[in-house]
Design a protein around this motif. Structure first.
Motif, PDB file in Angstrom:
ATOM      1  N   HIS A  65      31.883 -22.326  16.584  1.00  0.00           N
ATOM      2  CA  HIS A  65      32.282 -23.453  15.751  1.00  0.00           C
ATOM      3  C   HIS A  65      31.059 -24.272  15.341  1.00  0.00           C
ATOM      4  O   HIS A  65      30.887 -24.640  14.185  1.00  0.00           O
ATOM      5  CB  HIS A  65      33.260 -24.335  16.530  1.00  0.00           C
ATOM      6  CG  HIS A  65      33.647 -25.592  15.805  1.00  0.00           C
ATOM      7  ND1 HIS A  65      34.447 -25.580  14.699  1.00  0.00           N
ATOM      8  CD2 HIS A  65      33.327 -26.892  16.035  1.00  0.00           C
ATOM      9  CE1 HIS A  65      34.612 -26.821  14.267  1.00  0.00           C
ATOM     10  NE2 HIS A  65      33.941 -27.640  15.064  1.00  0.00           N
ATOM     11  N   HIS A  84      37.582 -22.892   8.645  1.00  0.00           N
ATOM     12  CA  HIS A  84      36.937 -22.854   9.945  1.00  0.00           C
ATOM     13  C   HIS A  84      37.501 -23.925  10.874  1.00  0.00           C
ATOM     14  O   HIS A  84      37.873 -23.663  12.011  1.00  0.00           O
ATOM     15  CB  HIS A  84      35.443 -23.060   9.729  1.00  0.00           C
ATOM     16  CG  HIS A  84      34.676 -23.123  11.004  1.00  0.00           C
ATOM     17  ND1 HIS A  84      34.663 -22.081  11.884  1.00  0.00           N
ATOM     18  CD2 HIS A  84      33.913 -24.109  11.531  1.00  0.00           C
ATOM     19  CE1 HIS A  84      33.911 -22.420  12.910  1.00  0.00           C
ATOM     20  NE2 HIS A  84      33.449 -23.638  12.721  1.00  0.00           N
ATOM     21  N   HIS A 140      39.633 -23.340  14.180  1.00  0.00           N
ATOM     22  CA  HIS A 140      39.093 -23.860  15.433  1.00  0.00           C
ATOM     23  C   HIS A 140      40.144 -24.677  16.187  1.00  0.00           C
ATOM     24  O   HIS A 140      40.324 -24.529  17.383  1.00  0.00           O
ATOM     25  CB  HIS A 140      37.861 -24.723  15.165  1.00  0.00           C
ATOM     26  CG  HIS A 140      37.301 -25.334  16.398  1.00  0.00           C
ATOM     27  ND1 HIS A 140      36.612 -24.607  17.334  1.00  0.00           N
ATOM     28  CD2 HIS A 140      37.372 -26.612  16.886  1.00  0.00           C
ATOM     29  CE1 HIS A 140      36.267 -25.400  18.333  1.00  0.00           C
ATOM     30  NE2 HIS A 140      36.719 -26.620  18.081  1.00  0.00           N
TER      31      HIS A 140
END
Ligand SMILES: [Zn+2]
Ligand SMILES: [Zn+2]
Length: 393
Positions: free
Chosen positions: A339, A349, A353
């Motif tokens: 991350h 993303h 995450h």
């Protein structure tokens, strides 16, 4: 083999402070009480001073400086530095350095400055009355504290500070109140002696009296009654295994005013980065101790093969849970690294995450729950074992 020990010379300053002051208190405080009496103003201020001194030692000297269990705003550090000096237990630097040695070498009669192995009296206050080798100043374990300007300043001006807090303030209170002698005796002397001994209980009684739910590897005990007297420090078995936790009593109902103060201060930004040990690690320690105890008990008893087999099956399961937990920790670490390196495009993303984080969290919680259930089963197994033993007898 017996070692020949020579008795080191007395420390005259400490003898005056730790024998002279209590002796004076024992005679003068009741005498003044009988002939002149104390009023509620004096009792309330003595109680206030007791807590201000006591919690500056437990919250400041101990959990903040000796263990770095959280971080504090300079305003709070100054507060602890003054009121801690008022407890007359030496400077932060010396206190915290001694205490770190106590944790590192706990129960080692040579290196633990107040080792419980040398007896109740020694660990309570005997260790301070003579010039023992174990308490010669050595700040090699306190380099971080030597970089803290508040700690260094307090150490340098310690004598003046402790006189100001123990004589100056009670004197001012007495002038304000109109009874100088009575106020100095109760708020100054009596409060000081009481605070000394309740703090000393942590080194003495809290290493003798109580239960050991988290570890058998040292003499520290959990004791709710002592916690009440010591501003929450009586959960000493927990503290010795998880010394960087800002809490000593981890259950919400366990009497630990020091933990409440630190948590409350965090609401207004006076304390930050409060360190809490994960529930999983706590459960793991408790189970590990319970397994070892169960094994020893069952091994000594006869005719409990089937129960021993059950115990070993449970232990296998316990090992599996720990392995799963370790794998989960690695996974979590890898995910965070990924991350941070920004491997995927921004928005997608972040969502991914968050999802992964939630999924990992759920798995961790389910593992924690498994350990709690296992501890219950182990309790039932031991009940069965005790019943079995009673039948045999
Ligand atoms: Zn201890
Ligand atoms: Zn400690």
């Amino acid at each position: 083999m017996k070692t020949q020990m020579t008795i080191p010379p007395l420390n005259p300053v400490n003898v005056a402070l730790f024998v002279g002051l209590p002796a004076a208190a024992l005679i003068l405080v009741p005498l003044w009480g009988i002939y002149q009496g104390y009023d509620s103003f004096q009792w309330l201020w003595a109680l206030a001073f007791l807590y201000l001194n006591g919690m500056s030692i437990t919250g400041g000297y101990h959990r903040l400086w000796a263990h770095r269990a959280y971080e504090a705003h300079p305003a709070l550090k100054w507060f602890f530095a003054f009121w801690g000096a008022g407890a007359l237990q030496n400077s932060i630097l010396i206190w915290a350095s001694d205490h770190r040695r106590h944790h590192r070498h706990v129960d080692d009669n040579e290196q633990d400055p107040y080792s419980a192995g040398r007896g109740l009296w020694f660990s309570h206050m005997g260790w301070m009355l003579r010039k023992y080798k174990g308490n010669e100043p050595d700040f090699s374990n306190a380099k971080d504290l030597l970089r803290d300007p508040i700690v260094v300043w307090q150490d340098k001006h310690y004598v003046a500070l402790t006189v100001l807090m123990n004589v100056g303030l009670p004197l001012l209170l007495g002038i304000w109140h109109g009874d100088i002698i009575g106020t100095v005796l109760l708020v100054g002397l009596f409060r000081l002696v009481v605070n000394h001994h309740v703090t000393f209980f942590i080194n003495s009684l809290a290493h003798y009296w109580g239960s050991r739910p988290y570890t058998d590897s040292n003499s520290a005990r959990d004791n709710g009654f002592l916690a009440f007297l010591t501003y929450g420090e009586g959960y000493h078995n927990y503290h010795h295994i998880f010394q960087t936790d800002y809490r000593n009593g981890i259950r919400w109902w366990q009497w630990d005013p020091t933990k409440w103060m630190i948590a409350l201060c965090s609401k207004v930004g006076l304390t930050t980065n409060l360190n809490r040990v994960s529930d999983f690690k706590i459960q793991r320690a408790m189970l590990d101790t319970a397994f070892t105890r169960a094994r020893t008990k069952m091994a000594e008893a006869e005719g409990s093969e089937s129960l021993i087999n059950m115990l070993e099956r449970e232990y296998q399961l316990f090992t599996d849970f720990i392995n799963q937990w370790r794998a989960l920790q690695t996974e979590r670490y890898e995910r965070t690294k990924e991350h941070l390196s920004g491997a995927l495009e921004e928005k997608k993303h972040n969502l991914q995450h968050k999802w992964e984080h939630a999924a990992l969290h759920a798995r961790l919680e389910s593992l924690e729950y498994s350990l709690k259930m296992q501890r219950k089963r182990l309790g039932l197994l031991m009940d069965q074992f005790h019943l079995h033993q009673a039948e045999l007898a």
